[in-house]
Design a protein around this motif. Structure first.
Motif, PDB file in Angstrom:
ATOM      1  N   GLY A 193      39.692  -2.106 -39.216  1.00  0.00           N
ATOM      2  CA  GLY A 193      38.958  -1.148 -38.523  1.00  0.00           C
ATOM      3  C   GLY A 193      37.618  -1.666 -38.389  1.00  0.00           C
ATOM      4  O   GLY A 193      36.577  -1.107 -38.384  1.00  0.00           O
ATOM      5  N   LYS A 194      37.477  -3.118 -38.366  1.00  0.00           N
ATOM      6  CA  LYS A 194      36.160  -4.062 -38.142  1.00  0.00           C
ATOM      7  C   LYS A 194      36.084  -4.913 -37.154  1.00  0.00           C
ATOM      8  O   LYS A 194      37.164  -5.788 -37.048  1.00  0.00           O
ATOM      9  CB  LYS A 194      35.797  -4.544 -39.549  1.00  0.00           C
ATOM     10  CG  LYS A 194      34.381  -4.932 -39.823  1.00  0.00           C
ATOM     11  CD  LYS A 194      34.145  -5.378 -41.191  1.00  0.00           C
ATOM     12  CE  LYS A 194      32.663  -5.582 -41.300  1.00  0.00           C
ATOM     13  NZ  LYS A 194      32.245  -5.563 -42.732  1.00  0.00           N
ATOM     14  N   LEU A 195      35.131  -5.136 -36.442  1.00  0.00           N
ATOM     15  CA  LEU A 195      35.246  -5.984 -35.256  1.00  0.00           C
ATOM     16  C   LEU A 195      33.920  -6.708 -35.237  1.00  0.00           C
ATOM     17  O   LEU A 195      32.962  -6.600 -35.739  1.00  0.00           O
ATOM     18  CB  LEU A 195      35.146  -5.422 -33.808  1.00  0.00           C
ATOM     19  CG  LEU A 195      35.085  -6.109 -32.690  1.00  0.00           C
ATOM     20  CD1 LEU A 195      36.425  -6.754 -32.117  1.00  0.00           C
ATOM     21  CD2 LEU A 195      34.605  -5.539 -31.439  1.00  0.00           C
ATOM     22  N   GLN A 196      34.236  -8.227 -35.314  1.00  0.00           N
ATOM     23  CA  GLN A 196      33.029  -9.288 -35.517  1.00  0.00           C
ATOM     24  C   GLN A 196      32.839  -9.364 -34.008  1.00  0.00           C
ATOM     25  O   GLN A 196      33.329 -10.212 -33.258  1.00  0.00           O
ATOM     26  CB  GLN A 196      33.214 -10.611 -36.066  1.00  0.00           C
ATOM     27  CG  GLN A 196      32.171 -11.473 -36.209  1.00  0.00           C
ATOM     28  CD  GLN A 196      30.915 -10.954 -36.665  1.00  0.00           C
ATOM     29  OE1 GLN A 196      30.949 -10.342 -37.828  1.00  0.00           O
ATOM     30  NE2 GLN A 196      29.761 -11.070 -36.046  1.00  0.00           N
ATOM     31  N   ALA A 197      31.763  -8.650 -33.289  1.00  0.00           N
ATOM     32  CA  ALA A 197      31.499  -8.776 -32.074  1.00  0.00           C
ATOM     33  C   ALA A 197      30.544 -10.321 -31.630  1.00  0.00           C
ATOM     34  O   ALA A 197      29.783 -10.658 -32.380  1.00  0.00           O
ATOM     35  CB  ALA A 197      30.469  -7.692 -31.432  1.00  0.00           C
ATOM     36  N   THR A 198      31.085 -10.759 -30.380  1.00  0.00           N
ATOM     37  CA  THR A 198      30.428 -12.002 -29.784  1.00  0.00           C
ATOM     38  C   THR A 198      29.410 -11.437 -28.595  1.00  0.00           C
ATOM     39  O   THR A 198      28.622 -12.176 -28.579  1.00  0.00           O
ATOM     40  CB  THR A 198      31.420 -12.849 -29.494  1.00  0.00           C
ATOM     41  OG1 THR A 198      32.435 -12.214 -28.447  1.00  0.00           O
ATOM     42  CG2 THR A 198      32.319 -13.500 -30.760  1.00  0.00           C
ATOM     43  N   GLU A 199      29.534 -10.225 -28.138  1.00  0.00           N
ATOM     44  CA  GLU A 199      29.079  -9.686 -27.153  1.00  0.00           C
ATOM     45  C   GLU A 199      28.950  -8.151 -27.096  1.00  0.00           C
ATOM     46  O   GLU A 199      30.158  -7.533 -27.442  1.00  0.00           O
ATOM     47  CB  GLU A 199      29.672 -10.360 -25.695  1.00  0.00           C
ATOM     48  CG  GLU A 199      28.859  -9.857 -24.552  1.00  0.00           C
ATOM     49  CD  GLU A 199      29.441 -10.421 -23.218  1.00  0.00           C
ATOM     50  OE1 GLU A 199      28.789 -10.574 -22.089  1.00  0.00           O
ATOM     51  OE2 GLU A 199      30.726 -11.062 -23.198  1.00  0.00           O
ATOM     52  N   VAL A 200      27.873  -7.480 -26.886  1.00  0.00           N
ATOM     53  CA  VAL A 200      27.696  -6.180 -26.701  1.00  0.00           C
ATOM     54  C   VAL A 200      26.980  -5.757 -25.346  1.00  0.00           C
ATOM     55  O   VAL A 200      26.111  -6.356 -25.194  1.00  0.00           O
ATOM     56  CB  VAL A 200      26.900  -5.528 -27.993  1.00  0.00           C
ATOM     57  CG1 VAL A 200      26.577  -3.986 -27.893  1.00  0.00           C
ATOM     58  CG2 VAL A 200      27.620  -5.888 -29.253  1.00  0.00           C
ATOM     59  N   LEU A 201      27.718  -4.904 -24.555  1.00  0.00           N
ATOM     60  CA  LEU A 201      27.270  -4.662 -23.350  1.00  0.00           C
ATOM     61  C   LEU A 201      26.908  -3.087 -23.328  1.00  0.00           C
ATOM     62  O   LEU A 201      27.621  -2.249 -24.001  1.00  0.00           O
ATOM     63  CB  LEU A 201      28.473  -4.951 -22.186  1.00  0.00           C
ATOM     64  CG  LEU A 201      28.881  -6.340 -22.243  1.00  0.00           C
ATOM     65  CD1 LEU A 201      30.126  -6.310 -21.148  1.00  0.00           C
ATOM     66  CD2 LEU A 201      27.743  -7.022 -21.712  1.00  0.00           C
ATOM     67  N   ALA A 202      25.607  -2.714 -22.894  1.00  0.00           N
ATOM     68  CA  ALA A 202      25.511  -1.316 -22.701  1.00  0.00           C
ATOM     69  C   ALA A 202      25.437  -0.819 -21.370  1.00  0.00           C
ATOM     70  O   ALA A 202      24.966  -1.751 -20.461  1.00  0.00           O
ATOM     71  CB  ALA A 202      24.108  -1.319 -23.466  1.00  0.00           C
ATOM     72  N   LYS A 203      25.437   0.450 -21.175  1.00  0.00           N
ATOM     73  CA  LYS A 203      25.349   0.813 -19.948  1.00  0.00           C
ATOM     74  C   LYS A 203      23.785   0.811 -19.289  1.00  0.00           C
ATOM     75  O   LYS A 203      23.044   0.879 -20.171  1.00  0.00           O
ATOM     76  CB  LYS A 203      25.670   2.618 -19.877  1.00  0.00           C
ATOM     77  CG  LYS A 203      24.857   3.233 -20.571  1.00  0.00           C
ATOM     78  CD  LYS A 203      25.337   4.751 -20.344  1.00  0.00           C
ATOM     79  CE  LYS A 203      24.536   5.738 -21.021  1.00  0.00           C
ATOM     80  NZ  LYS A 203      24.680   7.013 -20.949  1.00  0.00           N
ATOM     81  N   HIS A 204      23.663   0.604 -17.834  1.00  0.00           N
ATOM     82  CA  HIS A 204      22.442   0.292 -17.208  1.00  0.00           C
ATOM     83  C   HIS A 204      21.557   1.434 -17.234  1.00  0.00           C
ATOM     84  O   HIS A 204      20.423   1.302 -16.900  1.00  0.00           O
ATOM     85  CB  HIS A 204      22.839  -0.559 -16.329  1.00  0.00           C
ATOM     86  CG  HIS A 204      22.917  -0.020 -15.044  1.00  0.00           C
ATOM     87  ND1 HIS A 204      24.467   0.251 -14.649  1.00  0.00           N
ATOM     88  CD2 HIS A 204      22.587   0.608 -13.943  1.00  0.00           C
ATOM     89  CE1 HIS A 204      24.730   0.672 -13.489  1.00  0.00           C
ATOM     90  NE2 HIS A 204      23.572   1.101 -13.079  1.00  0.00           N
ATOM     91  N   ASP A 205      22.070   2.707 -17.037  1.00  0.00           N
ATOM     92  CA  ASP A 205      21.160   3.980 -16.760  1.00  0.00           C
ATOM     93  C   ASP A 205      21.962   4.962 -17.429  1.00  0.00           C
ATOM     94  O   ASP A 205      22.957   4.956 -18.003  1.00  0.00           O
ATOM     95  CB  ASP A 205      20.810   4.018 -15.441  1.00  0.00           C
ATOM     96  CG  ASP A 205      21.637   4.671 -14.442  1.00  0.00           C
ATOM     97  OD1 ASP A 205      22.888   4.802 -14.930  1.00  0.00           O
ATOM     98  OD2 ASP A 205      21.670   4.526 -13.119  1.00  0.00           O
ATOM     99  N   GLU A 206      21.274   6.217 -17.262  1.00  0.00           N
ATOM    100  CA  GLU A 206      21.920   7.279 -18.005  1.00  0.00           C
ATOM    101  C   GLU A 206      22.905   8.162 -17.110  1.00  0.00           C
ATOM    102  O   GLU A 206      23.818   8.645 -17.766  1.00  0.00           O
ATOM    103  CB  GLU A 206      20.881   8.478 -18.112  1.00  0.00           C
ATOM    104  CG  GLU A 206      20.436   9.127 -16.833  1.00  0.00           C
ATOM    105  CD  GLU A 206      19.368   8.163 -16.344  1.00  0.00           C
ATOM    106  OE1 GLU A 206      19.107   8.738 -15.109  1.00  0.00           O
ATOM    107  OE2 GLU A 206      18.709   7.292 -16.702  1.00  0.00           O
ATOM    108  N   ASN A 207      23.370   7.499 -15.888  1.00  0.00           N
ATOM    109  CA  ASN A 207      24.421   8.094 -15.499  1.00  0.00           C
ATOM    110  C   ASN A 207      25.780   6.955 -15.326  1.00  0.00           C
ATOM    111  O   ASN A 207      26.704   7.527 -15.111  1.00  0.00           O
ATOM    112  CB  ASN A 207      24.115   8.209 -13.888  1.00  0.00           C
ATOM    113  CG  ASN A 207      22.969   9.427 -13.900  1.00  0.00           C
ATOM    114  OD1 ASN A 207      23.001  10.485 -14.418  1.00  0.00           O
ATOM    115  ND2 ASN A 207      22.010   9.148 -12.752  1.00  0.00           N
TER     116      ASN A 207
END
Length: 161
Positions: free
Chosen positions: A120-134
């Motif tokens: 249940g554990k991930l070592q992330a190399t990249e994290v992407l977030a949404k660009h606006d509230e919609n």
């Protein structure tokens, strides 16, 4: 067997062996660069259709919502840990050792790409977030049970630009 047939047989065997070696190297390279998308529930319980769990050491992409109150930052480095959950109730821990996107915050949808280091554990190399509230990445929206609908503008909104 005469010398001519022996030479042809050797050439044919070498050709078949070379093609097999190239094909196996190609498949190995493609397999090592494959990133499969999983939800937190699928990582914990397996895929719905097949029940297949991702293997430890496998490169995967995980999408879901950042659990509120789960983010822990190391004050001396860029190391951060946070939990990601989905609508089905699954939750995994993501660790990341780089700068988070400016729009990253708790309670929003993200996609993290990295290597599964425990169940249940991930070592992330990249994290992407949404660009606006919609906006939410389609994989995350599907995992969260949300649908995307086309925006319907009225005449006033269309002419205001």
């Amino acid at each position: 067997m005469n010398a001519r047939r022996k030479k042809r047989l050797t050439l044919a065997v070498a050709l078949i062996g070379g093609v097999a070696a190239i094909a196996s190297l190609l498949l190995y390279a493609l397999n090592s660069n494959l990133n499969l998308f999983y939800t937190p529930t699928e990582i914990v319980q397996g895929k719905k259709d097949t029940g297949v769990l991702p293997e430890v050491g496998q490169r995967i992409r995980v999408g879901g919502m950042v659990t509120i109150g789960s983010m822990v930052r190391d004050p001396d480095s860029l190391h951060v840990e946070f939990a990601v959950h989905d609508a089905a109730g699954g939750e995994i821990l993501v660790t990341y050792d780089d700068l988070l996107p400016d729009l990253f915050r708790e309670g929003q949808g993200i996609v993290a790409q990295g290597v599964l280091i425990e169940g249940g554990k991930l070592q992330a190399t990249e994290v992407l977030a949404k660009h606006d509230e919609n906006y939410m990445p389609p994989e995350v929206a599907e995992a969260m049970g949300q649908t995307h609908e086309k925006l319907d503008y009225n005449e006033q909104q269309k002419t205001s630009y």
